[in-house]
Design a protein around this motif. Structure first.
Motif, short mmCIF file in Angstrom:
data_model
loop_
_atom_site.label_atom_id
_atom_site.label_comp_id
_atom_site.label_asym_id
_atom_site.label_seq_id
_atom_site.Cartn_x
_atom_site.Cartn_y
_atom_site.Cartn_z
N LEU A 197 -24.41 2.62 13.49
CA LEU A 197 -25.46 2.27 14.44
C LEU A 197 -24.95 1.16 15.36
O LEU A 197 -25.24 -0.02 15.16
CB LEU A 197 -26.72 1.83 13.70
CG LEU A 197 -27.29 2.84 12.71
CD1 LEU A 197 -28.51 2.26 11.99
CD2 LEU A 197 -27.65 4.15 13.41
N ARG A 198 -24.20 1.54 16.38
CA ARG A 198 -23.52 0.56 17.23
C ARG A 198 -24.27 0.25 18.52
O ARG A 198 -24.08 -0.81 19.10
CB ARG A 198 -22.12 1.07 17.56
CG ARG A 198 -21.24 1.24 16.32
CD ARG A 198 -19.94 1.94 16.65
NE ARG A 198 -19.13 2.15 15.46
CZ ARG A 198 -18.03 2.89 15.42
NH1 ARG A 198 -17.62 3.49 16.52
NH2 ARG A 198 -17.35 3.03 14.30
N THR A 199 -25.08 1.17 18.99
CA THR A 199 -25.78 0.96 20.26
C THR A 199 -27.25 0.65 20.01
O THR A 199 -27.79 0.93 18.93
CB THR A 199 -25.67 2.20 21.16
OG1 THR A 199 -26.40 3.29 20.56
CG2 THR A 199 -24.20 2.61 21.32
N ALA A 200 -27.89 0.11 21.05
CA ALA A 200 -29.31 -0.22 20.93
C ALA A 200 -30.15 1.04 20.73
O ALA A 200 -31.13 1.03 19.98
CB ALA A 200 -29.77 -0.96 22.19
N THR A 201 -29.75 2.14 21.36
CA THR A 201 -30.49 3.40 21.21
C THR A 201 -30.41 3.90 19.78
O THR A 201 -31.42 4.33 19.20
CB THR A 201 -29.93 4.47 22.16
OG1 THR A 201 -30.04 4.00 23.51
CG2 THR A 201 -30.68 5.77 22.01
N ALA A 230 -38.00 12.54 11.60
CA ALA A 230 -37.03 13.20 12.48
C ALA A 230 -37.46 13.18 13.94
O ALA A 230 -36.63 13.37 14.83
CB ALA A 230 -36.82 14.64 12.02
N LEU A 231 -38.75 12.93 14.19
CA LEU A 231 -39.25 12.86 15.57
C LEU A 231 -38.80 11.58 16.27
O LEU A 231 -38.98 11.44 17.49
CB LEU A 231 -40.77 12.93 15.58
CG LEU A 231 -41.40 14.21 15.02
CD1 LEU A 231 -42.92 14.07 14.98
CD2 LEU A 231 -40.99 15.41 15.85
N ALA A 232 -38.21 10.65 15.52
CA ALA A 232 -37.78 9.38 16.12
C ALA A 232 -36.73 9.60 17.21
O ALA A 232 -36.78 8.94 18.26
CB ALA A 232 -37.24 8.45 15.04
N ALA A 233 -35.81 10.50 16.97
CA ALA A 233 -34.72 10.71 17.94
C ALA A 233 -35.23 11.21 19.29
O ALA A 233 -34.96 10.58 20.32
CB ALA A 233 -33.69 11.68 17.36
N PRO A 234 -36.00 12.32 19.34
CA PRO A 234 -36.49 12.75 20.66
C PRO A 234 -37.44 11.73 21.30
O PRO A 234 -37.46 11.60 22.53
CB PRO A 234 -37.21 14.06 20.36
CG PRO A 234 -37.48 14.06 18.90
CD PRO A 234 -36.37 13.28 18.29
N ALA A 235 -38.21 11.00 20.48
CA ALA A 235 -39.13 10.02 21.05
C ALA A 235 -38.37 8.89 21.75
O ALA A 235 -38.70 8.50 22.88
CB ALA A 235 -40.03 9.45 19.95
N VAL A 236 -37.34 8.36 21.08
CA VAL A 236 -36.56 7.27 21.68
C VAL A 236 -35.81 7.76 22.91
O VAL A 236 -35.75 7.06 23.93
CB VAL A 236 -35.59 6.69 20.64
CG1 VAL A 236 -34.61 5.73 21.29
CG2 VAL A 236 -36.36 5.96 19.54
N TRP A 238 -36.66 10.16 24.91
CA TRP A 238 -37.64 10.37 25.98
C TRP A 238 -38.00 9.05 26.64
O TRP A 238 -38.04 8.94 27.87
CB TRP A 238 -38.88 11.05 25.42
CG TRP A 238 -39.96 11.29 26.45
CD1 TRP A 238 -39.97 12.22 27.44
CD2 TRP A 238 -41.18 10.54 26.59
NE1 TRP A 238 -41.12 12.13 28.19
CE2 TRP A 238 -41.88 11.11 27.69
CE3 TRP A 238 -41.74 9.48 25.89
CZ2 TRP A 238 -43.12 10.62 28.10
CZ3 TRP A 238 -42.98 8.99 26.31
CH2 TRP A 238 -43.65 9.57 27.39
N LEU A 239 -38.25 8.02 25.82
CA LEU A 239 -38.58 6.70 26.37
C LEU A 239 -37.40 6.13 27.15
O LEU A 239 -37.59 5.51 28.20
CB LEU A 239 -38.97 5.75 25.23
CG LEU A 239 -40.30 6.05 24.53
CD1 LEU A 239 -40.47 5.15 23.32
CD2 LEU A 239 -41.47 5.89 25.50
N LYS A 240 -36.20 6.33 26.64
CA LYS A 240 -35.02 5.84 27.35
C LYS A 240 -34.87 6.54 28.70
O LYS A 240 -34.54 5.91 29.71
CB LYS A 240 -33.77 6.06 26.50
CG LYS A 240 -32.49 5.53 27.14
CD LYS A 240 -31.29 5.77 26.26
CE LYS A 240 -30.02 5.26 26.94
NZ LYS A 240 -28.82 5.52 26.11
N GLY A 241 -35.11 7.86 28.71
CA GLY A 241 -35.03 8.61 29.96
C GLY A 241 -36.03 8.11 30.98
O GLY A 241 -35.72 7.98 32.17
#
Length: 274
Positions: A197-201, A230-236, A238-241
């Motif tokens: 886990l190296r990046t903020a994302t 598992a929904l954490a990945a698409p949620a983050v 999406w917010l980053k986008g």
């Protein structure tokens, strides 16, 4: 520079993970690292054997899981959900979605290993967190293959052997909850995951997954919270986008505003000249 950092798909001596000097790594060092990971993680198969037997699975079922599934986090998730009284289908679904990550590992490893077609189905069975981590840390295709093979072989043999021993010794150990052995698998998985886990994302995804998993644990059937996590990945993502989109729009307005101001100043200058 391009030749020094080329991927091993292009050259067997290129260094996908090395610096500009194209540093190589002795075979003995690769084997040592691979054995260290394989032995350390392989011994935790004992905890799985004990936990699985304590969950009510037979010796044959327990050993079959390690032989055929061979992905520790999914195995622990399955038997843990069953032990908690969860629906077998929900438990299997949670284990399945945890195992799906190995397919994404395989996409990357297939390029690095570049194995003959007849070996790929066999190698696919060894595509797990540990073999991926060791392989990706190597500087050349040769060391990638050595690291992957030694880690996979060591871990597969030890994991299955200790699974058998754990299942056979479950009765002698007694209550597995008192020993805390059910936490061994998740602890190993987190220890392997944390350095990646190296990046903020990536850290945001991991943190949100923990919040979702623990938050829904008291209200959803066993095995289901991991699906929600598992929904954490698409949620983050999406917010980053959305954040990137907003930043681009603000930057665009700033550039447009600058041009407008510049045009106005030019017009005023011409008026003053007249």
């Amino acid at each position: 520079m391009a030749e020094q950092t080329a991927h091993p798909e292009i050259s067997a001596t290129a260094a996908p993970g090395s610096g500009p000097q194209g540093v190589t790594k002795p075979d003995s060092a690769v084997v040592r690292d691979a054995l260290g990971v394989g032995i350390a993680v392989g011994l935790s198969g004992f905890a799985f054997g004990v936990t699985s037997a304590g969950s009510g699975l037979t010796l044959l079922q327990t050993c079959a899981l390690s032989l055929l599934v061979f992905t520790g986090a999914s195995q622990f998730a399955l038997v843990g959900a069953i032990a908690a009284g969860g629906n077998p289908f929900a438990a299997a679904a949670g284990a399945f979605f945890l195992g799906v990550r190995n397919a994404f590992y395989g996409l990357r490893l297939s390029q690095l290993l570049a194995l003959p077609r007849f070996l790929r189905p066999l190698a696919a069975h060894w595509v797990i967190d540990e073999t991926t981590a060791v392989a990706l840390a190597q500087p050349t295709r040769r060391s990638v293959r050595i690291g992957f093979t030694v880690t996979g072989l060591t871990l597969y043999v030890l994991w299955n052997l200790t699974t058998l021993l754990g299942a056979l010794g479950a009765e002698a150990i007694g209550d597995t909850d008192a020993w805390g052995l059910d936490a061994a698998g998740p602890a190993v998985f987190l220890a392997l995951l944390a350095p990646m886990l190296r990046t903020a994302t990536e850290r945001a995804v991991a943190g949100l997954a923990v919040v979702l998993g623990l938050g829904f644990l008291p209200v959803l059937p066993a095995g289901v919270p991991v699906l929600v996590a598992a929904l954490a990945a698409p949620a983050v993502l999406w917010l980053k986008g959305r954040a990137i989109g907003r930043a681009d729009r603000v930057a665009g307005r700033g550039r447009d505003g600058g041009k407008t101001d510049g045009t106005a100043r030019t017009a005023r200058g011409k008026g003053e000249d007249r």
